[in-house]
Write a protein that holds these residues in place. Structure first.
Motif, mmCIF file in Angstrom:
data_model
loop_
_atom_site.group_PDB
_atom_site.id
_atom_site.type_symbol
_atom_site.label_atom_id
_atom_site.label_comp_id
_atom_site.label_asym_id
_atom_site.label_seq_id
_atom_site.Cartn_x
_atom_site.Cartn_y
_atom_site.Cartn_z
ATOM 1 N N THR A 52 0.851 -1.182 0.000
ATOM 2 C CA THR A 52 0.000 0.000 0.000
ATOM 3 C C THR A 52 0.888 1.234 0.000
ATOM 4 O OG1 THR A 52 -0.063 0.182 2.408
ATOM 5 C CG2 THR A 52 -1.768 -1.199 1.366
ATOM 6 N N ARG A 53 0.291 2.350 -0.323
ATOM 7 C CA ARG A 53 1.054 3.599 -0.310
ATOM 8 C C ARG A 53 1.555 3.911 1.103
ATOM 9 N NH1 ARG A 53 -0.916 9.002 -3.403
ATOM 10 N NH2 ARG A 53 0.522 10.448 -2.467
ATOM 11 N N GLU A 54 0.731 3.623 2.094
ATOM 12 C CA GLU A 54 1.148 3.849 3.475
ATOM 13 C C GLU A 54 2.364 2.982 3.822
ATOM 14 O OE1 GLU A 54 -0.526 3.332 8.001
ATOM 15 O OE2 GLU A 54 -1.972 3.598 6.383
ATOM 16 N N ARG A 55 2.335 1.737 3.403
ATOM 17 C CA ARG A 55 3.462 0.830 3.681
ATOM 18 C C ARG A 55 4.717 1.286 2.942
ATOM 19 N NH1 ARG A 55 6.755 -0.760 6.452
ATOM 20 N NH2 ARG A 55 7.938 -2.598 5.920
ATOM 21 N N LEU A 56 4.544 1.778 1.719
ATOM 22 C CA LEU A 56 5.689 2.324 0.983
ATOM 23 C C LEU A 56 6.296 3.486 1.752
ATOM 24 C CD1 LEU A 56 7.512 2.467 -1.533
ATOM 25 C CD2 LEU A 56 5.755 3.930 -2.581
ATOM 26 N N GLY A 57 5.434 4.365 2.257
ATOM 27 C CA GLY A 57 5.917 5.490 3.061
ATOM 28 C C GLY A 57 6.668 5.030 4.293
ATOM 29 N N GLU A 58 6.131 4.031 4.973
ATOM 30 C CA GLU A 58 6.812 3.491 6.148
ATOM 31 C C GLU A 58 8.166 2.896 5.774
ATOM 32 O OE1 GLU A 58 6.096 3.777 9.364
ATOM 33 O OE2 GLU A 58 4.358 4.986 8.819
ATOM 34 N N ALA A 59 8.225 2.217 4.633
ATOM 35 C CA ALA A 59 9.490 1.626 4.185
ATOM 36 C C ALA A 59 10.520 2.715 3.898
ATOM 37 C CB ALA A 59 9.261 0.763 2.947
ATOM 38 N N VAL A 60 10.080 3.826 3.314
ATOM 39 C CA VAL A 60 10.997 4.939 3.049
ATOM 40 C C VAL A 60 11.532 5.486 4.366
ATOM 41 C CG1 VAL A 60 11.118 7.331 2.198
ATOM 42 C CG2 VAL A 60 10.039 5.563 0.789
#
Length: 83
Positions: A52-60
Motif C-alpha cells: 500500500t502507499r502507506e506501507r511504501l511510506g513506512e518503508a521509506v
C-alpha cells in the motif's frame, strides 16, 4: 523499481502540481517526504502484491532519507532526460 510513464507523470502532476516545480523544490531541499512517496507511488513498477502507499511510506522512513535520496535523484533524472 520506479520508472516514470506518461500516465504515472500525469497522475503525479494531478496530485503534486507541475513536475518542474517539484524538481525545483527537490533541488532546493524543499521536497517533503509525503511528496517523495507520492512520486514513488505513481512511478512504481511491478508493485509487490499487498503493498500500500502507506506501507511504501513506512518503508521509506525505515530505510532513511540517505537510502531514498539516490532513488529520488535517479527518478528525477529519468523525468528530466527521458528514458
Amino acid at each position: 523499481m520506479v520508472r516514470p510513464s506518461f500516465a504515472a507523470l500525469v497522475a503525479a502532476e494531478e496530485e503534486l502540481g507541475p513536475l518542474f516545480a517539484l524538481v525545483e523544490r527537490a533541488a532546493e531541499g524543499k521536497l517533503g517526504v509525503g511528496e517523495m512517496v507520492a512520486l514513488f507511488w505513481h512511478c512504481l513498477r511491478d508493485c509487490p502484491e499487498g503493498l500500500t502507499r502507506e506501507r511504501l511510506g513506512e518503508a521509506v522512513v525505515e530505510a532513511g532519507l540517505a537510502v531514498a535520496t539516490p532513488v529520488l535523484r535517479g527518478l528525477l533524472r529519468q523525468i528530466l532526460a527521458g528514458r
